[in-house]
Write a protein that holds these residues in place. Structure first.
Motif, PDB file in Angstrom:
ATOM      1  N   ARG A  30       0.869  -1.183   0.000  1.00  0.00           N
ATOM      2  CA  ARG A  30       0.000   0.000   0.000  1.00  0.00           C
ATOM      3  C   ARG A  30       0.900   1.226   0.000  1.00  0.00           C
ATOM      4  N   ILE A  31       0.637   2.128  -0.920  1.00  0.00           N
ATOM      5  CA  ILE A  31       1.483   3.315  -1.031  1.00  0.00           C
ATOM      6  C   ILE A  31       0.689   4.436  -1.706  1.00  0.00           C
ATOM      7  N   THR A  32       0.907   5.654  -1.254  1.00  0.00           N
ATOM      8  CA  THR A  32       0.251   6.787  -1.911  1.00  0.00           C
ATOM      9  C   THR A  32       1.040   7.139  -3.185  1.00  0.00           C
ATOM     10  N   ARG A  33       0.342   7.738  -4.132  1.00  0.00           N
ATOM     11  CA  ARG A  33       1.025   8.149  -5.371  1.00  0.00           C
ATOM     12  C   ARG A  33       2.038   9.264  -5.073  1.00  0.00           C
ATOM     13  N   TYR A  34       1.693  10.090  -4.100  1.00  0.00           N
ATOM     14  CA  TYR A  34       2.639  11.153  -3.726  1.00  0.00           C
ATOM     15  C   TYR A  34       3.969  10.531  -3.286  1.00  0.00           C
ATOM     16  N   GLU A  82      12.358  12.061   2.035  1.00  0.00           N
ATOM     17  CA  GLU A  82      10.952  12.141   2.460  1.00  0.00           C
ATOM     18  C   GLU A  82      10.582  13.561   2.914  1.00  0.00           C
ATOM     19  N   VAL A  83      11.600  14.361   3.189  1.00  0.00           N
ATOM     20  CA  VAL A  83      11.328  15.706   3.713  1.00  0.00           C
ATOM     21  C   VAL A  83      11.357  16.689   2.538  1.00  0.00           C
ATOM     22  N   THR A  84      10.253  16.777   1.851  1.00  0.00           N
ATOM     23  CA  THR A  84      10.146  17.568   0.622  1.00  0.00           C
ATOM     24  C   THR A  84       9.701  18.999   0.938  1.00  0.00           C
ATOM     25  N   ASN A  85       9.754  19.844  -0.073  1.00  0.00           N
ATOM     26  CA  ASN A  85       9.256  21.211   0.111  1.00  0.00           C
ATOM     27  C   ASN A  85       7.758  21.204   0.404  1.00  0.00           C
ATOM     28  N   THR A  86       7.055  20.258  -0.191  1.00  0.00           N
ATOM     29  CA  THR A  86       5.604  20.158   0.084  1.00  0.00           C
ATOM     30  C   THR A  86       5.373  19.885   1.565  1.00  0.00           C
ATOM     31  N   LEU A  87       6.131  18.920   2.098  1.00  0.00           N
ATOM     32  CA  LEU A  87       5.984  18.601   3.520  1.00  0.00           C
ATOM     33  C   LEU A  87       6.412  19.796   4.383  1.00  0.00           C
ATOM     34  N   PRO A 107       1.649  12.647   7.493  1.00  0.00           N
ATOM     35  CA  PRO A 107       2.202  13.898   6.961  1.00  0.00           C
ATOM     36  C   PRO A 107       3.299  13.647   5.926  1.00  0.00           C
ATOM     37  N   VAL A 108       4.099  12.600   6.148  1.00  0.00           N
ATOM     38  CA  VAL A 108       5.230  12.320   5.256  1.00  0.00           C
ATOM     39  C   VAL A 108       4.772  11.676   3.944  1.00  0.00           C
ATOM     40  N   VAL A 109       3.753  10.861   4.011  1.00  0.00           N
ATOM     41  CA  VAL A 109       3.349  10.129   2.792  1.00  0.00           C
ATOM     42  C   VAL A 109       2.125  10.759   2.122  1.00  0.00           C
ATOM     43  N   LEU A 110       1.486  11.700   2.811  1.00  0.00           N
ATOM     44  CA  LEU A 110       0.306  12.373   2.255  1.00  0.00           C
ATOM     45  C   LEU A 110       0.177  13.743   2.935  1.00  0.00           C
ATOM     46  N   PRO A 111       1.054  14.686   2.586  1.00  0.00           N
ATOM     47  CA  PRO A 111       1.080  15.965   3.320  1.00  0.00           C
ATOM     48  C   PRO A 111      -0.247  16.719   3.305  1.00  0.00           C
ATOM     49  N   SER A 112      -1.104  16.441   2.312  1.00  0.00           N
ATOM     50  CA  SER A 112      -2.389  17.146   2.262  1.00  0.00           C
ATOM     51  C   SER A 112      -3.271  16.817   3.478  1.00  0.00           C
ATOM     52  N   ARG A 113      -2.880  15.753   4.250  1.00  0.00           N
ATOM     53  CA  ARG A 113      -3.653  15.436   5.460  1.00  0.00           C
ATOM     54  C   ARG A 113      -3.485  16.515   6.534  1.00  0.00           C
ATOM     55  N   LEU A 114      -2.442  17.315   6.433  1.00  0.00           N
ATOM     56  CA  LEU A 114      -2.217  18.362   7.442  1.00  0.00           C
ATOM     57  C   LEU A 114      -3.120  19.542   7.120  1.00  0.00           C
ATOM     58  N   THR A 115      -4.391  19.355   7.377  1.00  0.00           N
ATOM     59  CA  THR A 115      -5.360  20.383   6.990  1.00  0.00           C
ATOM     60  C   THR A 115      -5.369  21.541   7.989  1.00  0.00           C
ATOM     61  N   GLU A 116      -5.786  22.665   7.478  1.00  0.00           N
ATOM     62  CA  GLU A 116      -5.903  23.873   8.289  1.00  0.00           C
ATOM     63  C   GLU A 116      -6.973  23.672   9.379  1.00  0.00           C
ATOM     64  N   ALA A 173      17.437  18.276   7.332  1.00  0.00           N
ATOM     65  CA  ALA A 173      16.199  18.521   6.576  1.00  0.00           C
ATOM     66  C   ALA A 173      15.012  18.675   7.526  1.00  0.00           C
ATOM     67  N   LEU A 174      14.982  17.846   8.562  1.00  0.00           N
ATOM     68  CA  LEU A 174      13.880  17.940   9.528  1.00  0.00           C
ATOM     69  C   LEU A 174      13.885  19.297  10.222  1.00  0.00           C
ATOM     70  N   PHE A 175      15.067  19.737  10.616  1.00  0.00           N
ATOM     71  CA  PHE A 175      15.117  21.012  11.329  1.00  0.00           C
ATOM     72  C   PHE A 175      14.695  22.161  10.421  1.00  0.00           C
ATOM     73  N   ASP A 176      15.064  22.053   9.134  1.00  0.00           N
ATOM     74  CA  ASP A 176      14.578  23.044   8.149  1.00  0.00           C
ATOM     75  C   ASP A 176      13.050  23.061   8.114  1.00  0.00           C
ATOM     76  N   ALA A 177      12.465  21.906   8.405  1.00  0.00           N
ATOM     77  CA  ALA A 177      11.003  21.774   8.374  1.00  0.00           C
ATOM     78  C   ALA A 177      10.385  22.053   9.754  1.00  0.00           C
ATOM     79  N   LYS A 178      11.192  22.599  10.674  1.00  0.00           N
ATOM     80  CA  LYS A 178      10.746  22.960  12.030  1.00  0.00           C
ATOM     81  C   LYS A 178      10.459  21.739  12.907  1.00  0.00           C
ATOM     82  N   VAL A 179      11.104  20.638  12.583  1.00  0.00           N
ATOM     83  CA  VAL A 179      10.878  19.386  13.315  1.00  0.00           C
ATOM     84  C   VAL A 179      12.160  18.999  14.059  1.00  0.00           C
ATOM     85  N   ILE A 180      12.009  18.630  15.330  1.00  0.00           N
ATOM     86  CA  ILE A 180      13.162  18.171  16.106  1.00  0.00           C
ATOM     87  C   ILE A 180      13.301  16.654  15.933  1.00  0.00           C
TER      88      ILE A 180
END
Ligand code: SF4
Length: 332
Positions: A51-55, A228-233, A195-204, A270-277
């Protein structure tokens, strides 16, 4: 009223989810992988479905059977190997008084909110977990509330799975509302690979709901490799960070995927760039079917030392292993 007015539109993330790939041949064609390689490996889907997302598939390098993201999701012949010590339930979670609720740690209770995931990671320690016996509905929510009320030491709830963000917002809002009403609780932690495999799940909408909660929210994502740490994420996480949500990451050490200091250092950066520790780096849980991902403790410690020499302390995740029955993760 026009028919358009009565059709409820599914959120984008659910539409994307519906387009997921579950057939190794389709994934092989999508990535232009050698047909013989795909055919040779696809029987392992009997052990644990693909099972895998197309993203997530779009982040892989076409034609590369060693792609570190592909290795995490593609069924592999090696999964048929039976190796001593690798078992179906390495953390002894599959029994318990309350289905879907695991009181593993003194002050924290873990809830299997949803059985399904957006991707099936081949190394998953819950790959044999009987999710069908752990449905989390209204009865289980009431049991959770009663369990928390019966033990004043509990101050945090961890939503886990499967993947808890597979639940829709309405379901999540009901759980959040029930937990907010319990004064002893301070924190709500969400462990999710979505969030990593389907970033659109991080809804407002979800971020806004969590921001107004009196519970502090921590989102623990699960990325294993810098690809896995893309600009989209990064964009999606930056929006969530603005809603006062603490962002952490946990990874699993995986042979052939991230067992090099370069890869792990790039991941932390990359994670820290994404504000993640970077929070935890887990030694693999010895689950049957995943022995080909294992690396020795000695090599794991070596990698940690190399990271310490290269990165500031806050970018070096804690190297840990989970031991069945222990009240917390054990440093290696
Ligand atoms: S997303 Fe998490 S729970 Fe789901 S298969 Fe992957 S590791 Fe397992």
């Amino acid at each position: 009223m026009s028919s358009l007015n009565i059709i409820s539109v599914r959120p984008q993330w659910q539409q994307e989810l519906a387009q997921s790939i579950s057939d190794p041949t389709e994934l092989g064609a999508f990535l232009r992988l050698p047909e013989s390689w795909t055919a040779q490996n696809q029987t392992a889907r009997e052990l644990f479905p693909l099972r895998i997302t197309r993203y997530f598939a779009s982040l892989m390098k076409p034609g590369d059977i060693h792609d570190p993201l592909l290795l995490q999701v593609m069924p592999n012949q090696a999964e048929f190997e039976q190796k001593e010590g690798f078992v179906a339930d390495p953390l002894e979670e599959q029994s318990g008084d309350h289905a879907g609720i695991l009181h593993k740690y003194k002050s924290r209770v873990l809830v299997i909110l949803r059985g399904g995931c957006a991707i099936n990671c081949r190394y998953c320690f819950r790959r044999h977990f009987p999710y069908q016996d752990h449905h989390f509905g209204r009865t289980q929510l009431q049991q959770l509330v009663e369990l928390i009320q019966s033990d004043e030491a509990i101050n945090e709830v961890i939503l886990s799975g499967g993947d808890p963000l597979m639940a829709n917002d309405d379901q999540l809002f009901k759980v959040i509302t029930a937990l907010e009403a319990l004064p002893q609780l301070k924190r709500l932690r969400i462990h999710s690979r979505l969030p990593v495999v389907l970033p659109s799940r991080l809804t407002e909408e979800l971020a806004r709901r969590l921001q107004v909660s009196r519970l502090q929210t921590i989102l623990v994502i699960h990325a294993n490799h810098p690809h896995e740490v893309t600009n989209t994420l990064k964009g999606a996480l930056a929006r969530w960070a603005q809603h006062d949500i603490t962002l952490l990451n946990q990874s699993v050490l995986l042979a052939g995927v991230n067992d090099s200091a370069d890869t792990l250092a790039d991941l932390s950066e990359a994670l820290f760039d994404a504000k993640v520790i970077p929070y935890y780096l887990h030694q693999l849980d010895k689950v049957a079917g995943a022995s080909h991902f294992a690396i020795s403790d000695e090599r794991a410690r070596e990698l940690e030392q190399q990271l310490r020499a290269r990165l500031p302390g806050f970018l070096v995740p804690k190297l840990v292993r989970e031991i069945a029955g222990e009240a917390s993760k054990t440093p290696l």
